[in-house]
Each structure stands twice: as C-alpha cells, then as structure tokens.
Design an enzyme around this catalytic site. Structure first.
Site, PDB file in Angstrom:
ATOM      1  N   LEU A   1       0.826  -1.207   0.000  1.00  0.00           N
ATOM      2  CA  LEU A   1       0.000   0.000   0.000  1.00  0.00           C
ATOM      3  C   LEU A   1       0.858   1.254   0.000  1.00  0.00           C
ATOM      4  CD1 LEU A   1      -2.971  -0.786   2.401  1.00  0.00           C
ATOM      5  CD2 LEU A   1      -2.933  -0.784  -0.074  1.00  0.00           C
ATOM      6  N   CYS A   2       1.915   1.233  -0.790  1.00  0.00           N
ATOM      7  CA  CYS A   2       2.705   2.451  -0.888  1.00  0.00           C
ATOM      8  C   CYS A   2       2.947   2.780  -2.359  1.00  0.00           C
ATOM      9  CB  CYS A   2       4.011   2.330  -0.116  1.00  0.00           C
ATOM     10  SG  CYS A   2       4.917   0.839  -0.424  1.00  0.00           S
ATOM     11  N   GLY A   3       1.902   2.673  -3.149  1.00  0.00           N
ATOM     12  CA  GLY A   3       1.998   3.054  -4.552  1.00  0.00           C
ATOM     13  C   GLY A   3       2.964   2.158  -5.302  1.00  0.00           C
TER      14      GLY A   3
END
Lengths: 141, 287
Positions: free
Chosen positions: B88-90
């Site tokens: 969930l960090c791009g």
C-alpha cells in the site's frame, strides 16, 4: 579560561553529544586513555565501557558505549560509537542467521550462536556495571 | 426501492474505506517526518567516518584494503536490495524492482551473474516469484531500523566479496527526492568509490592503537554498514512518503465515488417518489 577541546559523540543512528571539554576519558583498545586539549592525533578502537567528558566547570558527563572508534585531533575528539554489541563471533553468528533466514524463507538455533551471544552480552553487562559503579563513586564523592 | 438501498450500503462501505485510507495517510505523514529526521541524524556518522578513512588511505598508501582495491574483473556481482516490509505504498517497490531487473538484464548480457541479499519482506517475496540467488535476508525492521539487524546481511556480502565469490557490491534502494518523488537508485558500495588520494598540505599522521590495519579494517566494515543503514532509513522515508501520496489519492477517489453514487441514489429515490405519486393519482382517477 581553561583550554578546551571539542567533543562529538556520534553513532550510526544519530548524534549523542556535542560540546566542549577540558578532559575526555575513554576505554581504548590497550587501556584507559585521557585526552587533554591539544592532544596529538590519535586513533584507536574502543572497548565496551564508559566515556567521560569533563567540562570547564569541573562537571563530568558519562556516556556508555558498547565499542566503536576514538579519533583525536588537536582540537577535536570524535567518538564513533557502536550501537550494537559487536564481537567477531557474534558478527559471524549474525551472518549465519541472515543466511539461514534466507534459506528458510526460500525453501521453508544453533548452540554456537547462543553461546557467542551470551558471551558478548555478558561482556557488555559487566562493562555496564562498571560504568554504573563509577557513576556512583562520582556521585557519592 | 431495492436499487436505492443497495446504493446506500455501497456508499456506506466506501465511506468506511475512505476513513481508513484517510487515517493511513495521516499516520504516514507523521511517520515520514520522523523518518526524515532519522535520515539526517545518521549523516554525521558516515561523513566523519569517510573523512577518517580517506585520511588513513592517504597516510598508509602501502596498505590497500581489499574494499578499496582497484576494480577486479567482474564475473559475479552482489546486490543488496532494500524494500519496504508492507505494501500500500503506490509503485515504490515495483519501480525499484523494475529498475533492478533492467540492470540485471544488462549485466547478464555482459556475462555477469547477479546474487542478491534482501532487506524487507517485499523484496524477498519478489525474488520468490522471480527466482534469484538470494544469499541472505532481513525482514521486519519496523519503523525504527537498527543497525544490528543489518550486520548479518551485510557481512554475508562482504565475506563473499573477500573470498572472491563476488567482485562488486551494489545497494539498490529508493532515493528521497521530495515528498512527491522517490527515485530508485543503484549505488556501488564495494569497491569503495571515493575521491582520488589528494595531496595533503602538510604531512601528519595518527598514533594508531594497535596499528593502522586493524583500525582501518574496523572502520571500513562499519562504514559500509552505515551506508547500508542510511539506505534503509532513506527507503523508510520514501515508503512513508509514497504511502502518504497513495493514500491521499485513494481518499480523493473515494470522495469522488461517493459523490457520484450520491447523485445516482438521489435520482433513484426521486424516481421512486414520482412513480408512487403517479400511481396514487391514476388510482384516484379510476375511482
């Protein structure tokens, strides 16, 4: 005014202390050393123990280091402190552990590792105790 | 009113998702600040060390440590791949891996075999899928990585270098440009790329205890570890920044979606009311 020397104590995770001192004591590889201002350039490994910094007002500050490097130049003392407990065996053990983790993770405790760890921890605990004892003496006296 | 009810539950679920992404965004923002502080805190140590090392290298030219030696012919090279533990960090991790893959392809074309050490569980997961010779790994470093967690992994690589198994070591990690931009970079670790020995204005030397070699050896290992540590800390700051941006985008998207669904819901409700009225009116007319 007394002659002073600049002291920096840094470790990999940040600076611990920075300031001036009239005298710095540390446990070097071959015994305890006292560094006065204008000391000649000197470099040594540090043993686990305490680093004492005496300032112009005669107050002493204690810093516990678990090892590292001491670098002295006529006007600056730099202590590159280790944050981790270091010993050859223990480093080996850490490397071994990292390998084992990789193997395990890609596919799916040794006594030696435990022993090396215990030994290094004991050495550190002893050094810590010594540092505390010295602190007490200073406070009491 | 079945359609309207469905839409209502959908809106509620998107709203709760939005709450989560918003919370994650704010947490990442505060963690990023701390990670940036850690990044700058670790700098003086490495800088000081580099000073001492370059002095020692100048002062004792007869002794060249293998880490500082000239380039050997390259047959195998090691990569220390720094990634995040969580997702969930791009595109942070996938951009890094893509950059690494390109590099590996180039090296393979030149006849150089890569071996890897991974830091962070995303890199480990990647090599599980991609396949690769992973020598060592460290995961679950948390928000405050400690140097002792890295010692083992770095040592595996340094040992391999000293035994001649690999001929160079690189660190692959993200560089923190600013909050919006993180750039994947590959930096050479060993042999140390440093300035050429400069001419000292006047000669002076340290008193060594016990001797120059021991001191230099101890320093070099710590220096390399501190460089890896710096990369890990920097990557941590990148992770939080990337997560913050990604979560902000997710929250905004959720907001747009809610707006659109609200419109659809209002229309459906209005249609139902209109229909009911016309039914009543036509019913009354029939009587």
């Amino acid at each position: 005014m007394a002659m002073t020397i600049h002291v920096d104590i840094v470790c990999a995770e940040g600076a611990i202390h920075s300031g001036t001192a009239t005298m710095v004591y540390a446990t070097a590889e071959m015994g305890e050393v006292g560094i006065a201002p204008r000391h000649t350039a000197f470099i040594s490994r540090l043993r686990p123990g305490d680093v004492r910094v005496e300032n112009e007002h005669g107050q002493q500050e204690h810093f516990y280091v678990s090892g590292g490097m001491l670098e002295v130049q006529p006007n600056v003392v730099t202590v590159l402190a280790d944050t981790a407990i270091r010993a050859h065996d223990l480093d080996e053990a850490a490397a071994f552990e990292a390998k084992r983790r990789a193997e395990e993770a890609l596919a799916g405790h040794t006594a030696e590792f435990e022993y090396a760890k215990a030994q290094a921890e004991l050495a550190e605990a002893v050094a810590q105790l010594r540092a505390i004892e010295k602190l007490r003496k200073v406070k009491g006296g | 009113m079945a359609g309207a009810k469905e839409i209502r539950t959908k809106i509620a679920s998107i709203k709760s998702t939005q709450k989560i992404t918003k919370a994650m965004q704010m947490v990442a923002a505060s963690k990023m600040r701390k990670a940036q502080d850690r990044m700058s805190a670790s700098r003086p140590y490495a800088e000081k060390m580099l000073q001492v090392i370059s002095h020692l290298a100048n002062a004792t030219p007869e002794y060249r440590h293998s880490y500082m030696a000239v380039e050997r012919e390259r047959k195998r090279v090691g990569y220390i791949v720094v990634s995040s533990d969580r997702g969930l960090c791009g595109g942070l991790n996938s951009n890094l891996f893509r950059r690494l893959l390109g590099e590996v392809k180039e090296q393979r074309a030149a006849g150089v075999e890569p071996v890897f050490c991974t830091i962070g569980s995303k890199a480990l997961g990647f090599f599980k899928r991609f396949g690769g010779d992973v020598k060592a790994q460290a995961t679950q470093l948390g928000d405050k990585p400690h140097i002792e967690d890295l010692i083992g992994t770095v040592k595996v690589m340094l040992d391999a270098f000293e035994s001649g198994e690999i001929d160079a070591i690189y660190v692959v990690s993200n560089e923190f440009v600013n909050t919006m931009t993180q750039r994947p970079v590959i930096r050479q670790l060993v042999p140390i790329v440093g300035d050429e020995p400069d001419n000292m204005p006047y000669h002076w030397d340290y008193i060594y205890e016990p001797d120059a070699r021991t001191v230099l050896d101890a320093l070099l290992t710590r220096y390399i570890e501190s460089l890896v540590y710096q990369s890990v800390v920097e990557n941590g700051a990148c992770e939080q920044a990337a997560r913050m941006v990604a979560m902000k985008a997710a929250s905004d998207n959720a907001g747009n979606l809610i707006g659109e669904l609200q419109l659809v819901y209002n229309k459906a409700r209005q249609a139902a009311i209109t229909q009911e009225i016309s039914e009543i009116v036509s019913g009354a007319a029939a009587v």
